[in-house]
Write an enzyme that holds these catalytic residues in place. Sequence first.
Site, short mmCIF file in Angstrom:
data_model
loop_
_atom_site.label_atom_id
_atom_site.label_comp_id
_atom_site.label_asym_id
_atom_site.label_seq_id
_atom_site.Cartn_x
_atom_site.Cartn_y
_atom_site.Cartn_z
N ASP A 104 -2.05 -3.71 10.03
CA ASP A 104 -2.68 -4.98 10.36
C ASP A 104 -1.73 -6.15 10.06
O ASP A 104 -0.94 -6.09 9.11
CB ASP A 104 -3.95 -5.19 9.54
CG ASP A 104 -5.03 -4.16 9.83
OD1 ASP A 104 -4.81 -3.27 10.67
OD2 ASP A 104 -6.10 -4.25 9.22
N ASP A 130 -10.28 4.21 14.58
CA ASP A 130 -9.40 3.92 13.45
C ASP A 130 -8.91 5.22 12.79
O ASP A 130 -9.27 6.32 13.24
CB ASP A 130 -10.13 3.03 12.45
CG ASP A 130 -9.25 1.95 11.85
OD1 ASP A 130 -8.02 2.16 11.74
OD2 ASP A 130 -9.79 0.89 11.48
#
Length: 635
Positions: free
Chosen positions: A228, A167
Site C-alpha cells: 500500500d 487480498d
Amino acid sequence: MKLRLGLSAFLLIAGVVPGTGPAAASTTADEVAVSPPVMGWASWNTFAAKIDYNTIKAQADALVSSGMKDAGYNHVNIDEGWWQGTRDSAGNITVDTAEWPGGMPAIADYLHSKGLKAGIYTDAGRDGCGYYYPTGRPAAPGSGSEGHYLQDMLQFQRWGFDFVKVDWCGGDVEGLDPQSTYRAISDANKAATAQTGRTLTLSICNWGKKNPWNWGAGTGAMWRTSTDIIYYGQSATLGQVLTNFDQAQHPVSQHTGYVNDPDMLTVGMPGLTDAQARTEMSLWSVSGAPLLAGNNLATMSAATKAILTNREVIAVDQDPRGLQGVKVAEDAAGLQVYAKVLSGSGKRAVVLLNRTPAAATMNVRWADLGLTPAAATVRNVWGASNAGSFATGYSVTVPANDSVLLTVQGTDAASASYPATGSRFTGITAPATGLAVATFFYTATATQPATLAVNGQQPTAVAFPATGGTPKTVSAVVSLGKGNANTLTFSGTPPQLSGVSILPLPGTHGVQVVGAQSGRCVDVNDNGIANGIQAQLWDCAAGPNQTWVPARGQLVVNGTKCLDAYNSGTANGTAVVVWDCNGQRNQQWTLNANGTITNAVSGLCLDASGAATANGTKIILWACGGGANQQWTRR
C-alpha cells in the site's frame, strides 16, 4: 521476461496486407479499443473497516454530485470491513442487516441505480486482513474465501456485484502460492460467470508477491505490484508514491485490458500538496494505471476535485491503445522522462519528473519517443495551454520534486513490417536491444484469447477482441534484441494474423551483456525487482530483465535498478546484485576494451562463478585473471 499486447490505436504499417508482405498503409479507424483501466472510488483509505450502507451510499452520492462520475469514475468498491466472516449452515456468506439493510444486493442495486458499478472485497486465505490487522473493528476470523472460491464468486455475482478485489493477508500467512491460488480463484470466477451470465472483474491484490506481472494477464484484469502507498491513518508522502510508481513499471506486461496496479490514489489524502497530487495523477495516467480515488468525496476541496476530474489527464490514462508508458531518458540522476504511445499516429504523452531538490531544465527528444525530428506540437496538460511547435525536441523548467505533463503530436518514425507465417513472426530486426511497439493486424469473429512469447521470454495471455470480420489492429510493447533474429509466436487459439509493424522506442535502448565462455546473458531471475536479487547467467532472450542501459557509469535494468556490488564488498566472491540506483561507487562499472567489466570500489572483475556456464550460474566479483568467464560482449 514477457511480452504483452495492449490494444492499439493504429499505426501506419509500412505495410502488410493480410498474409502477403508489404502493402497498403492503414488509418486509425483500424484500431480496436481495449478495456480501459478501472476508474472509481474505494473505501479503505478514508474509512478502513468502519463502513456500512449509509457510508457507501453517501460516497456514491458525492461521486455523482461532484462531477466525478461524468469524468469517468464509475466504480464504487467496498473494501475490507463489510463482512465479519460469518456464514450460514450451507456455507453462504451472511452480513449484519442492521449495517446493510436488505443485505449486500441492496447496496449493489443502489449503486446501479446511480449508473455506477459495484465492487466488493475478500481474501484468498481462510482469514482475511480484518483478522490479522483489525482496523476499526474487532478481529474477524473466517473472513476469507479459501475453501469457498466458487461459492463466493457465485454469491457476489448473484448479489449483483461487478468487481471483486481479492487480498492476500490470509494467503500470505498460510504460505499459499500466489500464482496457483489466484488462478484457482480466476477459474472459479469464470465458472460462476458460466452459471450466472454476469461478469465480475477480478483485481489481484497480493502486493507484488511472486511477480504477478509474469502471470497476472488472463488471470485477473489488474494486479498489485507493491504494498500500500499508505496504511490507514498515515499521511501520504511523495516518496512512497514514487516508490509504488517505480515498482509498477512492467510495460511488456500491460496490454489488451490487463494492467499493472500501483495502488489506490492518495490525491486529496492528508500529506500531499496539490502539486504532489498532480504528479501522482500524471504518473498514474502515463502508466495507464487504475484510477481509484481513496479520499472522502463528500468533503474534498475544490482543488482536489479539479485534479481528479481533469479530462485531459484522464484521457491519457484511459487511452484506447492500452499501453503503459516507459522511461525514455534520464540525462542526469533524478531527471527522468517517461513517454506513452497513444492512440492514433504520432501522438505521445510525456511526463518530465524531477526527483531532485533543485529546479532543472529538462529535455524530451523526439527521437527517444520513436518520432521523426520534424516539428511536433506540444501541449502542457495541467496548464491547459499550447506551448507551440518544435523541431527535434522540447525543453522546460521543472520545479524541484515536481513534474510536467505534456502531450506531443508529431510524426511516427519509420516502422518495419513483417507478414505472419501462421501464428508466428520471424526475422524481426531491431537496431538495438530494447523496447518497441508491435502493432498486430488480425481478424476475429469473436473475442479470442492467445498466448504470446517473444524470443523465449516469459509468455503472456492476450485477448484479441472481435473485429466484426474485418482486419483490425492491436498493439503491445515488446522487448527485442539487437539484430534480425527476433521471433514473436502466438499459441493457444490466436485469431487470423496477417502482419505486424514494429516501431522502435530508441530512448529505451540498452545492451545485453553476454558471457564469452557461456554465450549466456546477465539476467535478473524471474523478472524480479526486489533489492538484493543476485544476477545470474541465463539463455539470452532480450527481455527487460536482460536489457542493461549504460548511464553515468551504471548499468540500469528495469528503469530504476542498478547492477551493484553487494554491500560495497571488495573480497573475491562478493555477490553482484540489483539494487535501487543511488549513484554510489559500488554501482559504478568500467566496460574495458579487453572485454572485462570492473567495479569502481574493488577493481574486481565481473565473473561467472566457478567458470560455470549453466543457466542460473551466479554472477560475482573476482580478481581479474583474464579467464573466459570474465569476458563479456555487449550487443
